[in-house]
Motif scaffolding. Sequence first.
Motif, mmCIF file in Angstrom:
data_model
loop_
_atom_site.group_PDB
_atom_site.id
_atom_site.type_symbol
_atom_site.label_atom_id
_atom_site.label_comp_id
_atom_site.label_asym_id
_atom_site.label_seq_id
_atom_site.Cartn_x
_atom_site.Cartn_y
_atom_site.Cartn_z
ATOM 1 N N VAL A 173 0.836 -1.196 0.000
ATOM 2 C CA VAL A 173 0.000 0.000 0.000
ATOM 3 C C VAL A 173 0.869 1.244 0.000
ATOM 4 O O VAL A 173 1.967 1.257 0.560
ATOM 5 C CB VAL A 173 -0.956 0.019 1.219
ATOM 6 C CG1 VAL A 173 -1.893 -1.174 1.183
ATOM 7 C CG2 VAL A 173 -0.182 0.040 2.539
ATOM 8 N N ASP A 174 0.357 2.289 -0.629
ATOM 9 C CA ASP A 174 1.083 3.560 -0.657
ATOM 10 C C ASP A 174 0.130 4.633 -1.165
ATOM 11 O O ASP A 174 -1.005 4.349 -1.577
ATOM 12 C CB ASP A 174 2.307 3.468 -1.560
ATOM 13 C CG ASP A 174 3.408 4.434 -1.132
ATOM 14 O OD1 ASP A 174 3.110 5.331 -0.324
ATOM 15 O OD2 ASP A 174 4.537 4.298 -1.610
ATOM 16 N N ALA A 175 0.592 5.869 -1.140
ATOM 17 C CA ALA A 175 -0.196 7.000 -1.630
ATOM 18 C C ALA A 175 0.728 7.966 -2.362
ATOM 19 O O ALA A 175 1.935 7.997 -2.112
ATOM 20 C CB ALA A 175 -0.890 7.712 -0.464
ATOM 21 N N ARG A 192 -4.966 13.274 -3.505
ATOM 22 C CA ARG A 192 -4.058 12.187 -3.141
ATOM 23 C C ARG A 192 -4.695 10.867 -3.586
ATOM 24 O O ARG A 192 -5.874 10.619 -3.338
ATOM 25 C CB ARG A 192 -3.802 12.187 -1.635
ATOM 26 C CG ARG A 192 -2.703 11.224 -1.194
ATOM 27 C CD ARG A 192 -2.285 11.472 0.252
ATOM 28 N NE ARG A 192 -1.380 12.615 0.380
ATOM 29 C CZ ARG A 192 -1.673 13.729 1.029
ATOM 30 N NH1 ARG A 192 -2.833 13.869 1.630
ATOM 31 N NH2 ARG A 192 -0.788 14.712 1.099
ATOM 32 N N HIS A 220 -4.633 6.862 -3.181
ATOM 33 C CA HIS A 220 -4.237 5.787 -2.276
ATOM 34 C C HIS A 220 -4.409 4.474 -3.027
ATOM 35 O O HIS A 220 -5.493 4.191 -3.544
ATOM 36 C CB HIS A 220 -5.100 5.801 -1.016
ATOM 37 C CG HIS A 220 -5.142 7.148 -0.344
ATOM 38 N ND1 HIS A 220 -4.302 7.492 0.679
ATOM 39 C CD2 HIS A 220 -5.928 8.229 -0.591
ATOM 40 C CE1 HIS A 220 -4.563 8.731 1.060
ATOM 41 N NE2 HIS A 220 -5.547 9.205 0.307
ATOM 42 N N GLU A 222 -2.383 9.143 4.809
ATOM 43 C CA GLU A 222 -2.155 7.713 4.613
ATOM 44 C C GLU A 222 -2.739 6.949 5.795
ATOM 45 O O GLU A 222 -2.287 7.095 6.928
ATOM 46 C CB GLU A 222 -0.651 7.442 4.486
ATOM 47 C CG GLU A 222 -0.041 8.065 3.249
ATOM 48 C CD GLU A 222 1.462 7.900 3.195
ATOM 49 O OE1 GLU A 222 1.998 7.786 2.085
ATOM 50 O OE2 GLU A 222 2.101 7.884 4.261
ATOM 51 N N ARG A 279 -8.256 2.754 4.977
ATOM 52 C CA ARG A 279 -8.856 3.052 3.671
ATOM 53 C C ARG A 279 -9.028 1.791 2.831
ATOM 54 O O ARG A 279 -9.766 1.792 1.846
ATOM 55 C CB ARG A 279 -7.986 4.043 2.897
ATOM 56 C CG ARG A 279 -7.860 5.394 3.549
ATOM 57 C CD ARG A 279 -7.194 6.389 2.623
ATOM 58 N NE ARG A 279 -6.951 7.638 3.321
ATOM 59 C CZ ARG A 279 -7.889 8.561 3.554
ATOM 60 N NH1 ARG A 279 -9.120 8.335 3.129
ATOM 61 N NH2 ARG A 279 -7.599 9.666 4.195
ATOM 62 N N TYR A 317 2.360 4.870 7.352
ATOM 63 C CA TYR A 317 1.273 4.019 7.850
ATOM 64 C C TYR A 317 1.532 3.498 9.261
ATOM 65 O O TYR A 317 0.770 2.675 9.758
ATOM 66 C CB TYR A 317 1.064 2.839 6.901
ATOM 67 C CG TYR A 317 0.541 3.263 5.551
ATOM 68 C CD1 TYR A 317 -0.813 3.521 5.355
ATOM 69 C CD2 TYR A 317 1.405 3.443 4.478
ATOM 70 C CE1 TYR A 317 -1.288 3.926 4.120
ATOM 71 C CE2 TYR A 317 0.938 3.854 3.240
ATOM 72 C CZ TYR A 317 -0.413 4.090 3.066
ATOM 73 O OH TYR A 317 -0.882 4.507 1.850
#
Length: 375
Positions: free
Chosen positions: A118-120, A134, A136, A158, A162, A177
């Motif tokens: 996971v990342d944004a 942003r 996600h 972040e 989500r 995170y």
Amino acid sequence: MHQHLFLEEDWSYLLSFLPPRSTLERSASDFGAIRRIREISSASVLLRLMMAYGFCGMSLRRTAAWAAEAGVATLSDVSLLDRLRQGADWLGHVLALKLADHAAFAAETRPRVNARLVDATSITRVGGKGTDWRVHLALNLASLKVDDVTLTDSSGGEQLSRFRFHPGEVVVGDRGYAHRAGLEYVVGQRADFLIRINWSNLPLVTLDRDPVDLLAYCRSIEGLMPAEFLVKVRNSRIGPVRLLIVRKTAEAAAQSRGKVERERKKKGSIDLRTLEAAGYVMLLTSATKETLSVEQAFELYRFRWQIEITFKRLKSLLHLDVLPAKTAALAQVIIRSKLLGALLIDDFTERYLSFSPWGYPIPPEEPSPLALAHH
């Protein structure tokens, strides 16, 4: 592959990677995306216009002109603007359907460690400064396919909450995170986390509830072999977790400290402990040793850079980093169409590579009835 070819030559073929046209038509009606059929005759036409504007980067005027020249639709740029705004939520629904398709595919090809990365990333409108939106994103490591996307405004930080996770998954994320609530959310979904931390963003305690001095733990490491410590997240319902630390090479540490120094020039001052911590990588995981060894954990985190590569591809090839939209609705159309286009490119490429001149897979060889009779 030139993006315009999607719309001019390959559109009918690309539709085969999406839900059936009847499903698209029904969903477009349910979302109120099509109200005046005389201008836009079908859901696929609306989607094609959205891809021309968002994915291919045409202006509203150019999209309307192209649609008329190609015999796709006849409407003014003002009318097109209204249709795009009206269809933004439906486009998000189509993207969600495609993501679900990718997630289902990924579930069939799980690796030994079932991991989600996971990342944004931040996006700025043309002429803007800072972050306007942003994105996600979650990427399934088995297939290196995006299987979850959320779009927020600049206030959307972040957060692991989500995303929806599944039992047995290992969620891999960067330091952004490392929040107690998010880690509890992951464990509450019967998944595990593997999150990078720094020396100050997530307070840890020993099993006896004494504060953990992360830098003291780092200093205790000899050589380049990773070390493991059993700790707890302070004031958390999560049970004991594993703190994994590895010392960087002298070259890697120097590069990290150089980055810290550059940040110090911008901000004016930086805690010296940050410079010391730059010489180590610290990971926290709820996964057991049976699920994830120390070596596997660091190797898995190394693959987190795959999601960085995905973002870089979207930004460089699809120009996702700067958007010409001035409203949230148009920004959503552009971002969602680019993400949908990226998924379609993946499918298009995958099918192209597996194409055969005869056009169908040959089934496994079976003995002929005559061979069976002589067996």
